[in-house]
Structures are given as structure tokens and as C-alpha cells.
Design a protein around this motif. Structure first.
Motif, PDB file in Angstrom:
ATOM      1  N   GLU A 254       0.839  -1.201   0.000  1.00  0.00           N
ATOM      2  CA  GLU A 254       0.000   0.000   0.000  1.00  0.00           C
ATOM      3  C   GLU A 254       0.872   1.247   0.000  1.00  0.00           C
ATOM      4  N   TYR A 255       0.396   2.276  -0.716  1.00  0.00           N
ATOM      5  CA  TYR A 255       1.060   3.584  -0.694  1.00  0.00           C
ATOM      6  C   TYR A 255      -0.008   4.660  -0.561  1.00  0.00           C
ATOM      7  N   GLN A 256       0.246   5.650   0.296  1.00  0.00           N
ATOM      8  CA  GLN A 256      -0.645   6.800   0.449  1.00  0.00           C
ATOM      9  C   GLN A 256       0.166   8.070   0.205  1.00  0.00           C
ATOM     10  N   SER A 257      -0.389   8.959  -0.604  1.00  0.00           N
ATOM     11  CA  SER A 257       0.376  10.086  -1.118  1.00  0.00           C
ATOM     12  C   SER A 257       0.576  11.209  -0.113  1.00  0.00           C
ATOM     13  N   ASN A 258      -0.399  11.441   0.774  1.00  0.00           N
ATOM     14  CA  ASN A 258      -0.348  12.638   1.611  1.00  0.00           C
ATOM     15  C   ASN A 258       0.880  12.659   2.511  1.00  0.00           C
ATOM     16  N   GLU A 285       5.288   2.778   7.414  1.00  0.00           N
ATOM     17  CA  GLU A 285       5.964   3.983   7.889  1.00  0.00           C
ATOM     18  C   GLU A 285       5.542   5.166   7.048  1.00  0.00           C
ATOM     19  N   ALA A 286       5.670   6.352   7.635  1.00  0.00           N
ATOM     20  CA  ALA A 286       5.228   7.563   6.940  1.00  0.00           C
ATOM     21  C   ALA A 286       6.011   8.746   7.460  1.00  0.00           C
ATOM     22  N   THR A 287       6.068   9.774   6.635  1.00  0.00           N
ATOM     23  CA  THR A 287       6.606  11.054   7.072  1.00  0.00           C
ATOM     24  C   THR A 287       5.441  11.919   7.559  1.00  0.00           C
ATOM     25  N   ASN A 288       5.666  13.208   7.724  1.00  0.00           N
ATOM     26  CA  ASN A 288       4.651  14.101   8.277  1.00  0.00           C
ATOM     27  C   ASN A 288       3.526  14.337   7.269  1.00  0.00           C
ATOM     28  N   TYR A 289       2.302  14.278   7.759  1.00  0.00           N
ATOM     29  CA  TYR A 289       1.169  14.531   6.865  1.00  0.00           C
ATOM     30  C   TYR A 289       1.057  16.020   6.565  1.00  0.00           C
ATOM     31  N   GLN A 290       0.187  16.370   5.619  1.00  0.00           N
ATOM     32  CA  GLN A 290       0.100  17.764   5.187  1.00  0.00           C
ATOM     33  C   GLN A 290      -1.338  18.174   4.898  1.00  0.00           C
ATOM     34  N   THR A 300       4.494  14.155  13.110  1.00  0.00           N
ATOM     35  CA  THR A 300       3.428  13.171  12.875  1.00  0.00           C
ATOM     36  C   THR A 300       3.916  11.950  12.099  1.00  0.00           C
ATOM     37  N   ALA A 301       5.219  11.790  11.957  1.00  0.00           N
ATOM     38  CA  ALA A 301       5.757  10.604  11.278  1.00  0.00           C
ATOM     39  C   ALA A 301       5.663   9.390  12.201  1.00  0.00           C
ATOM     40  N   PHE A 302       5.720   8.204  11.607  1.00  0.00           N
ATOM     41  CA  PHE A 302       5.699   6.980  12.409  1.00  0.00           C
ATOM     42  C   PHE A 302       6.378   5.849  11.643  1.00  0.00           C
ATOM     43  N   SER A 366      11.215  14.218   5.903  1.00  0.00           N
ATOM     44  CA  SER A 366      12.044  13.078   6.265  1.00  0.00           C
ATOM     45  C   SER A 366      11.214  11.970   6.911  1.00  0.00           C
ATOM     46  N   TYR A 367      11.626  10.727   6.670  1.00  0.00           N
ATOM     47  CA  TYR A 367      11.024   9.566   7.327  1.00  0.00           C
ATOM     48  C   TYR A 367      11.724   9.248   8.647  1.00  0.00           C
TER      49      TYR A 367
END
Length: 822
Positions: A254-258, A285-290, A300-302, A366-367
Motif C-alpha cells: 500500500e502507498y498513500q500520497s499525503n 511507515e510515513a513522514t509528516n502529513y500535510q 506526525t511521522a511513524f 524526512s522519514y
């Protein structure tokens, strides 16, 4: 030579033979039998290959072969609710008595609507929802994967009556009809989930990729769980084992763009001659949402990793399962600090915190997890068992969980956690299902847990170390009188709670607080004193469902709930790094008691399904959190943080849900729902009632969801299970807020448009090789704040004349999901 599987948990051992029966199994086994038959199209009479037949009470499934034939062997004798379903067909259920060889054929109708699902949570045995007086809903696997969500609680937040308190995209806590925290009991595979759920930003430690379906009880009508289920139950049910003789697997990506979230999961399992096994590993894992007001939201990264392993054995004595899970999450939590001129996010870099630089664009994208973050680990091992004893059954569920939560709040000495909580929970659940007598079905049992929480390895202490023991006997009874289904129950809970005193002094090496003992306590601070109390209370439920016809039914239920205060409400006295507040508890609190009335009406036809429900919930000794004000009328500041104190009073919550699903033709689904809940604070000790404190905090506004969906397939092109859909999710303004002490502020209304589609691609043997999903949430990139988002209140400059205060929710989010079953 016999081979044995040994389950040993807390000194309780079960030895089972894979070959001949052991002496133990002979002593508890009643008669055994088989169940077989065919699954066919009711119109054409053609067989339906790959149809699934499932017995929920036994956790057993079978898949029909090419001729539509299915078979179960070595089943315990008894009467079970058996369901048969296949893609494109309506699920049907039948009560089947197993004794010897039994044949049962299922004739499935082309699907316009889904027949009432079978549920197991909080009930004496598997039951169709439409016949259960308990207000309960089921979220199937298709609903989970066909929608874009950021965690498993977010995935069920669209269910009428269910919402989520959020702290960014990966931290969500369930709310049911305006109530959350320790008033909702979360289960994993029927075993209670324990993990410091008293905290605002403490989410549910579960792998979202491993959840097959979810059952939600609204209110205290279930008596199987006691304290912490006053507002309801959320049962997260993992992927079921493979049918006997089958090997199954699944790989998801899965990939989410935000926020650039990418995740994946792999599962592999099998079953042979009654022995089952399954394993899963997942990562996301994700970087900061926007969003378009804040840009990227710093903090807000995890980075989350998960693993599960399960083993099981089915014999004529029943079944025994042993399961293990691991959850490991590095989770950033924002504090909302900004530059006063540019309103760009800033970061803490020193302990004295006199200067905060602006976060660079590279850091925002950044991740890498920042030094100030939470490290949440949850380990679980549990055994679920169901044994036939004569004509009755015994259920034995035992589990151990360890929750380790470290909140790193020191930017220089980065490896020293500010908050360090280590919670060990031993849970037990014993039930006896009596043989049916004159149509009556009686279940008695006892369950509870022992907990021990250690807090002394950190440098900040919001709660003391404590231990508690819960004990709750109960009895439930039900009977069907033709069109009338009746159920009732009673329960008594007792909690023995003890917290330990704590002295703290400055550590000469780090200058942070540390625990001290013995002679070192002279002159030391004492944030917590010894405290012991026994909380107890009775609860009960009485309800009935009347089926006027196969299409129309009505239900009515009245129930009394009980909840003991949690550790934070009783004993908190310090700064919580994850929330940035100084929390004050009250050890004089009494248990909460609720009295809830539920009424519901369901109408089902070939072309429409209508559900209407209403409730009224009166709660005595209701506990809520209020911001404190200083003498100057501004926020009270303690240890550099805004101070909050728990209060207690009388409250009432009322409202209901309405849904209308229209299916003019098989391929078209037009589904609509609306949810309303109102919360009033009727009185509170030490508070003068006025307009600022008349409403309860954290009440979701009136909201609804409309979805238009078109299903399609083209087997000649190897395309199956295709769909396209568009959703409109709207939320009214919430002006009924708890204004006292600026605890809450009104929230404007908004509407979000979501779209999506999916398709399965098959090979020459008509087996699906990949499912593809493309989705978009908040398609028009609306800037909004959810009323239950904690980030809404992270505003360092409340008097800033510019219009956007606090942090906004996620903007447009596109998603691509690939699922490779095998």
C-alpha cells in the motif's frame, strides 16, 4: 507412536493427540459428527465453487470444491448456526444439529443486499444481528479494504454511532455514542486489549493488516466483560484459519500520497487434519502529513512493525488455539509550536527551551523519527479454548500482555525516556454453556484480570506504580419464542486497586527527577501517596427482538453499566509528555453507573434495507476533564504546562442512527446514514451550572455518509469483483461544546468527497492473482478540523488575529493498494 501438541499457559496445560484420542479428550468428548452438502445457485441450480461455509462457534470454515461440495469432519455434537456465502450472493444462515452424519444443502440468491450478519461478541452463541436484542453492528472485510484508512480504528469510524478521537493519522481511539477511553473495551480475537488506554494519545496497539472483520456493541448491554465496557465493545477479529486441507497466503502492499505512507503485509497459513497454523508480518511507515493551511505537520511521522503467529487444533472435543503477537511503533507526537511571525513549525533543541528554530523543509519530508517521540511496544500471548463436556461446553480464554510505553521528551539526553510505563496484564475468561433446556440457553462464567504497572524507570511521573485485580461473575440467558427472541443477564464486578507512594529528587548526573527510597526520601518531593480501594458494582441487561415478518423486526433493550475509575482519573499528578498538560486526578471518585435504553427497527426487502435506532443513556458519577484557570482568568500553568483536573457529576447522552441502503438493481448500491448524539452535563460537584458547562466534552457533531457504488465484472477479460464509488461525508457544526475554562471551542461544519475503485484480475483457472484498489479521500483538499482531533487545540498563540488556529486534519490523500492472494 503418538504425537502431541502441548499448550501451557499460566500453569494450565492441555495435551492433545494428532492421532488417536488421548484419555483427556475421551473424558470430555461427547458424540461427534460430520456435516456435508452442496452450495448452489437457487435459480439456475448450478454449483458455486469456492463458496465458504463457516461455523462461528467452532471457528471452522470449509470451501466448496468445483462441484459445490463442502465437508466438515470430526465435529463436536451440538446445535450450531452455520452460514454460507459466496461473492455475488446473499449470505444465508441455518441452525444445524450435529449428531452423526448430517447433510445440509445451501441455495444462495443473487445478491441485492447482505442478509443480517452472524456475530459472536458478548453473546452466549453465534447469532444473527437482526435476532439479537443487543445493539451490535458488524464491519466485514470488504468494508475494511474497500475504504481508505490510516489505521484500524479509522477504518470503522464511518460506522453509524462510531467515531474516533485522533492525534494525527496513526493514533486513534474508538468512541461509541459520545463515550470513549476506558469506557470502551477493545478486544482482540475476543480477548481484552490492555495498553494504557487512559492516555489521550494512546492508540490501539494492533496490526491493521491482520484484521478480518470488526464487531461493535453499542452500550453496556453485553455482560460478558464488566468494567471498561460501559459504553460498548470493539472486537477486532483477525484473519480466520485456513479451511481443513488448504494452504492460504496473502501479500499486501500500500502507498498513500499525503504523508508518503508505504506499508506491506505477508500472511501464510494452512490446516491439515484439524491442525492449523498461520503467521503474519507487517510494516508501515510515513513522514509528516500535510494540509493546505499548515503545510506538513511536524511531529506526525511513524514507523510500525507487527508480527503474529497462531496455532490451533480442532477435534471432536472442540478446539484449542494458541496465538502470539508483537507490535512495535516509533510514533512522533506534535506539540504545535510555531514561529510567531511565519507560523512555521519549530522544534525543541534544549532542556531550557529558550529558543526554538524553524523546522526545515528537508526535516518535514524526512522519514527519520525525531528525538522527541514515543516508542510503544505491545507483546501478547493468549489461548482460546472451547471444550465439549457432555451436552454442554466450556470456554477457557487465558492471556498475558505486556505494554511498554516510552515517551522521549529530552532533546539533549535523547536516550532517556521522560515517561516510562511498563504494564503487565494477566487476563482470564471462563464460561460454561449449559445444554439447551426447553428452548432456554444459559451461560454462566467469571472473568477479569490482574495488572501490574511500573512507572519508575522514567524522569516524569504522571501516575504512580499500581496493581489491581478484577473479578466478575455473570450469567446470561436467552430463548426464542417463534417470532420473539428474549435475552437477559446479570453481573457483579469487583476491583481491588492499590497504588504505591513515590518520592522523587533531582538526579545529580542528569538533573532530571528520579525515584528515591529509604533515607533519601528526607526532603524529597512526594507526588503520590499510598492508596487502596475496592470498587464494586452490579450490572444487568434485559432485551427482546420481535420479528413481525422476514422483512420487519423491532428490538428493545434496557441495560445498566458499571465502570471503576481508571488510574489517571484517581491518581494522576504530573506532566504527561505526550499531551503537554499537567493532569490532576481525584482519589475520592466513585464508580460510574449508567442506565441505557435502546430501541431499534429494521426493514429488509429485495431493493432496500432500513435501520433506525435510538438511545438514552443516563450516567451517574460521570468523570470528565476540565481545563483549570488562574486568578487572572487565563490558563493555569503548573510545571510549565497547562493544568487540567478531572471532575465528576451526572450526565445524559441521547440520540440515534438511521441508515437507508437502496439497491434498485444488483450492481447499484446507494447507501446513506446519519448519526446524532447529544451530551448534557446535568450537575457536577463544586461547579455552578451555566451555559459554559452545560454540554459534555468530546461529543461528535451530527454527521452522515452517502455512498453511490457500482459493481461490475467481466470474466471473459479475467476481471472480477470490480467496483467504483463516490462518497460524501458531511459533518455539521458543533456548537454544543464544553466552554468552561476554554476546555473546548466550537467546530465549523464541513463536507468531504471521497472516491475509489477496485478490480480483481484472474488467471486462466479463474483464480484471483491480484486485487487492485485506487482511492482518494478529501478529493477537493478541504481544510477542516475534526471536532475529535486533539491537534485542533495545539495553538501556541490563541490571540493571533489570523484566522487559522490549531492544526488541521489531513488534506487530499491518494492511495494505491495491491493484494496478491494465493
Amino acid at each position: 507412536m503418538k504425537s502431541f501438541l502441548l499448550f501451557n499457559l499460566f500453569g494450565l496445560s492441555f495435551g492433545f493427540s494428532f492421532g488417536q484420542s488421548t484419555s483427556f479428550s475421551r473424558t470430555i468428548t461427547g458424540l461427534s459428527g460430520t456435516l456435508s452438502g452442496t452450495v448452489q445457485d437457487s435459480v439456475s441450480g448450478k454449483s458455486i465453487p469456492a463458496a465458504t461455509v463457516y461455523i462461528a462457534d467452532l471457528k471452522l470454515g470449509a470451501i466448496a470444491d468445483e462441484s459445490g461440495h463442502y465437508h466438515f469432519s470430526n465435529l463436536p455434537s451440538g446445535t450450531y448456526l452455520v452460514e454460507a456465502h459466496a461473492i455475488g450472493y446473499t449470505t444465508i444462515t441455518r441452525n444445524v444439529s450435529i449428531s452423526g452424519a448430517v447433510n445440509m444443502n445451501f441455495m444462495l440468491l443473487q445478491q441485492y443486499f447482505e442478509e443480517s450478519p452472524v456475530v459472536i461478541t458478548g453473546l452466549s452463541k453465534a447469532t444473527q444481528i437482526r435476532r439479537s436484542p443487543v445493539p451490535i453492528v458488524s464491519v466485514n472485510h470488504a468494508s475494511i479494504v474497500d475504504n481508505l484508512s490510516t489505521n484500524i480504528i479509522d477504518a470503522i469510524a464511518k460506522v453509524p454511532g462510531v467515531s474516533a478521537l485522533t492525534t494525527g493519522p496513526n493514533v486513534s481511539k474508538p468512541f461509541i455514542r459520545g463515550l470513549g477511553y476506558n469506557r470502551i473495551l477493545t478486544l482482540y480475537d475476543g480477548v481484552r486489549q490492555e495498553g494504557q488506554q487512559w492516555g489521550d494519545e494512546h492508540g490501539i496497539e494492533v496490526d491493521q493488516y491482520g484484521i478480518d472483520r470488526v464487531e461493535v456493541i453499542k452500550g453496556p448491554a453485553s455482560l460478558s466483560y464488566g468494567s471498561d465496557a460501559l459504553a460498548g465493545v470493539v472486537n477486532l477479529i483477525p484473519t480466520p484459519p485456513a479451511p481443513d486441507g488448504k494452504v492460504i497466503g496473502d501479500v499486501q502492499a500500500e502507498y498513500q500520497s499525503n504523508n508518503g505512507m508505504f506499508g506491506g503485509s505477508g500472511m501464510f497459513g494452512g490446516s491439515s487434519k484439524g491442525f492449523e497454523w498461520m503467521g503474519r508480518v507487517s510494516h508501515k511507515e510515513a513522514t509528516n502529513y500535510q494540509n493546505k493551511n499548515d503545510g506538513r505537520v511536524y511531529g506526525t511521522a511513524f514507523n510500525e512493525n507487527d508480527a503474529t503467529l497462531s496455532l490451533g487444533l480442532h477435534r471432536s472435543f472442540g478446539y484449542s488455539h494458541l496465538s502470539m503477537s508483537l507490535y512495535d511503533d516509533l510514533q512522533e507526537i506534535p506539540d504545535g509550536s510555531r514561529d510567531s511571525v511565519t507560523r512555521k513549525f519549530t522544534k525543541q533543541i534544549s532542556e531550557d527551551d529558550v529558543y526554538r528554530p524553524i523546522v526545515s523543509d528537508a526535516e518535514l519530508k524526512s522519514y527519520s523519527i525525531t528525538p522527541l517521540h514515543q516508542h510503544v511496544q505491545h507483546y501478547r500471548i493468549y489461548s482460546t479454548n472451547n471444550f465439549v463436556v457432555g451436552n454442554g461446553r466450556i470456554g477457557v480464554n487465558l492471556g498475558f500482555q505486556q505494554s511498554v510505553r516510552r515517551e522521549y521528551s529530552h532533546p539533549v539526553l535523547k536516550d532517556i525516556p521522560g515517561l516510562d510505563l511498563q504494564l503487565n496484564s494477566y487476563v482470564y475468561d471462563l464460561k460454561y454453556f449449559f445444554p439447551s433446556f426447553n428452548g432456554w440457553e444459559l451461560t454462566t462464567g467469571i472473568n477479569g484480570m490482574y495488572q501490574q504497572n511500573k512507572v519508575t524507570n522514567g524522569t516524569e511521573f504522571i501516575i504512580p506504580s499500581y496493581h489491581q485485580f478484577d473479578l466478575g461473575p455473570f450469567a446470561m440467558i436467552k430463548r426464542s419464542f417463534n417470532k420473539l427472541d428474549f435475552s437477559a443477564g446479570i453481573r457483579y464486578d469487583s476491583r481491588s486497586f492499590t497504588n504505591q507512594e513515590l518520592y522523587t529528587a533531582e538526579n545529580p548526573a542528569t538533573h532530571f527527577d528520579m525515584p528515591v527510597y529509604g533515607a533519601d526520601t528526607a526532603g524529597a518531593a512526594k507526588p503520590f501517596s499510598n492508596y487502596h480501594h475496592v470498587f464494586s458494582g452490579a450490572s444487568g441487561s434485559l432485551g427482546a427482538t420481535y420479528s413481525f415478518s422476514d422483512k420487519l423486526s423491532a428490538k428493545l433493550n434496557i441495560s445498566r453499566g458499571y465502570r471503576a475509575p481508571n488510574i489517571s482519573e484517581i491518581s494522576s499528578n504530573g506532566v504527561h509528555p505526550g499531551t503537554g498538560i499537567f493532569q490532576i486526578g481525584n482519589d475520592a471518585f466513585r464508580p460510574e453507573f449508567s442506565l441505557q435504553e435502546d430501541a431499534g427497527l429494521t426493514y429488509t426487502s429485495r431493493y432496500a434495507v432500513i435501520n433506525l435506532s435510538a438511545f438514552y443513556n443516563a450516567i451517574s458519577n460521570y468523570i470528565f476533564n476540565e481545563k483549570l484557570l488562574g486568578a487572572d482568568g487565563k490558563d493555569s500553568i503548573m510545571s510549565g504546562n497547562t493544568a487540567y483536573a478531572f471532575k465528576q457529576g451526572r450526565a445524559a447522552l441521547y440520540g440515534g442512527e438511521f441508515s437507508l441502503d437502496i439497491h434498485p438493481v444488483k450492481a447499484v448500491h446507494f447507501e446513506n446514514s446519519i448519526s446524532m448524539v447529544y451530551g448534557d452535563l446535568l450537575s457536577s460537584n463544586g461547579i455552578v451550572k451555566n451555559d459554559s458547562n452545560r454540554y459534555l466534552p468530546f461529543i461528535v457533531p451530527t454527521h452522515g455518509l452517502s455512498e453511490l457504488r457500482y459493481d461490475f465484472e467481466n470474466k471473459a477479460l479475467h476481471l472480477v469483483n470490480g467496483f467504483v464509488k463516490i462518497q460524501a461525508a458531511w459533518y455539521a457544526a458543533q456548537n454544543r461544546v464544553f466552554l468552561a475554562g476554554n476546555t473546548e471551542t466550537p467546530t465549523p461544519g464541513y463536507t468531504l468527497i471521497n472516491v475509489g475503485g477496485g478490480i480483481g484480475i484472474t488467471n486462466k483457472k479463474d483464480r484471483t492473482v491480484v486485487n487492485v484498489y485506487i482511492m482518494a479521500n478529501n478529493l477537493f483538499d478541504v481544510a477542516y478540523q475534526d471536532h475529535l482531533s486533539r491537534l485542533k487545540y495545539m495553538e501556541p498563540y490563541p490571540d493571533d488575529p489570523r484566522p487559522y488556529h490549531g492544526i488541521y486534519n489531513m488534506g487530499r490523500n491518494l492511495s494505491l493498494k495491491l493484494d496478491f492472494p494465493f
